[in-house]
Design an enzyme around this catalytic site. Structure first.
Site, mmCIF file in Angstrom:
data_model
loop_
_atom_site.group_PDB
_atom_site.id
_atom_site.type_symbol
_atom_site.label_atom_id
_atom_site.label_comp_id
_atom_site.label_asym_id
_atom_site.label_seq_id
_atom_site.Cartn_x
_atom_site.Cartn_y
_atom_site.Cartn_z
ATOM 1 C CB CYS A 182 -0.897 0.036 1.228
ATOM 2 S SG CYS A 182 -2.379 -0.929 1.028
ATOM 3 C CB VAL A 183 3.089 2.757 2.205
ATOM 4 C CG1 VAL A 183 3.935 4.019 2.298
ATOM 5 C CG2 VAL A 183 1.754 2.974 2.891
#
Lengths: 170, 104
Positions: free
Chosen positions: B103-104
């Site tokens: 996600c990051v």
């Protein structure tokens, strides 16, 4: 003899339906755990080529206040999702312990701390805005907040700047 | 799973066009993949793509944008300039790797 060659499949990275998409995220909370949803979603949107505006208001102002941005906390108090007796949360030192545990789990996943995450969002083209009323209430000015905040603006200005945007209130 | 031919390479791709077998990739194919999405490869582009390939070989998953900047040493701003709009996906596509999952 002829060979049938299938045309190459090319990902549609610049699909027309995504063009001009904008997301406005209102950050109203200053708890460590409530800072991350906006940062993660905003960062993800930037990575998809979406224009992103973050508006920091009320407690969310702590995310850009130089004095507090590196020191957001997580508390068990009032949060039943920790599944611990609520009384425990009120004991001395519990908030500090819960905060350092959460920071560790976040760091273990290579997710940056709040100030560094905002650095990344700005480097990715994201826009940061501070709320005029929150600044006035706390007697804070442009020198008290991150240098890359583009301005301290009123709610109406923010609404104007984010015309047509999808809006998320956190 | 579709099989397609690109610049003389027969490759297996998923329905979006990402290679499904990273071993079918070489740098010549990388240049062709980049051209498909309108990117001309420079030394800087190669630095990123080679990092992605090397990292995938040891980690077994595609590096996210953050990982390319913190471990690969290319600033995020520059990645957006080199692979506009959707840098993480474009880099992975050119490098013949799956889309990053993180996600990051």
């Amino acid at each position: 003899m002829t060979t049938n060659v299938e045309p190459a499949i090319v990902p549609n990275f610049d699909a027309v339906e995504g063009e001009g998409r904008k997301i406005a995220i209102i950050c109203s909370k200053g708890n460590l755990d409530m800072a991350y949803p906006a940062l993660i979603l905003g960062n993800a949107a930037l990575g998809e080529g979406v224009e992103v505006h973050l508006f920091f208001t009320f407690w969310g102002f702590d995310m850009i206040n130089k004095k507090t941005m590196g020191d957001l906390k997580f508390t068990m108090l009032g949060n039943t999702a920790t599944h611990m007796p609520q009384g425990l949360g009120g004991l001395p030192g519990m908030t500090a312990m819960a905060t350092s545990r959460m920071k560790k789990s976040i760091a273990d996943l290579d997710v940056p701390e709040v100030p560094e995450f905002l650095d990344q969002i700005v480097a990715s083209g994201g826009h940061l805005w501070a709320c005029r009323l929150s600044a006035d209430m706390n007697r804070l000015g442009i020198d008290d907040i991150r240098d890359d905040v583009e301005g301290i603006i009123s709610a109406s200005d923010f609404i104007e700047k984010t015309a047509g945007a999808q809006l998320l209130f956190i | 799973m579709p099989v397609t031919t690109l610049s003389g390479h027969q490759i297996h791709v998923n329905d979006e066009g990402f290679l499904t077998d990273p071993s079918e990739w070489d740098e010549e194919l990388g240049t062709a993949l980049a051209a498909q999405i309108g990117i001309t490869m420079t030394d800087e582009h190669w630095k990123v793509v080679r990092y992605l390939r090397a990292d995938f070989a040891t980690q077994g998953e595609t590096a996210t944008l953050r990982r390319v900047s913190t471990n690969g040493g290319v600033p995020v701003k520059q990645l957006f300039a080199m692979f506009p709009q959707k840098p993480a996906k474009k880099m992975a596509y050119i490098a013949g790797l799956p889309k990053p999952q993180g996600c990051v």
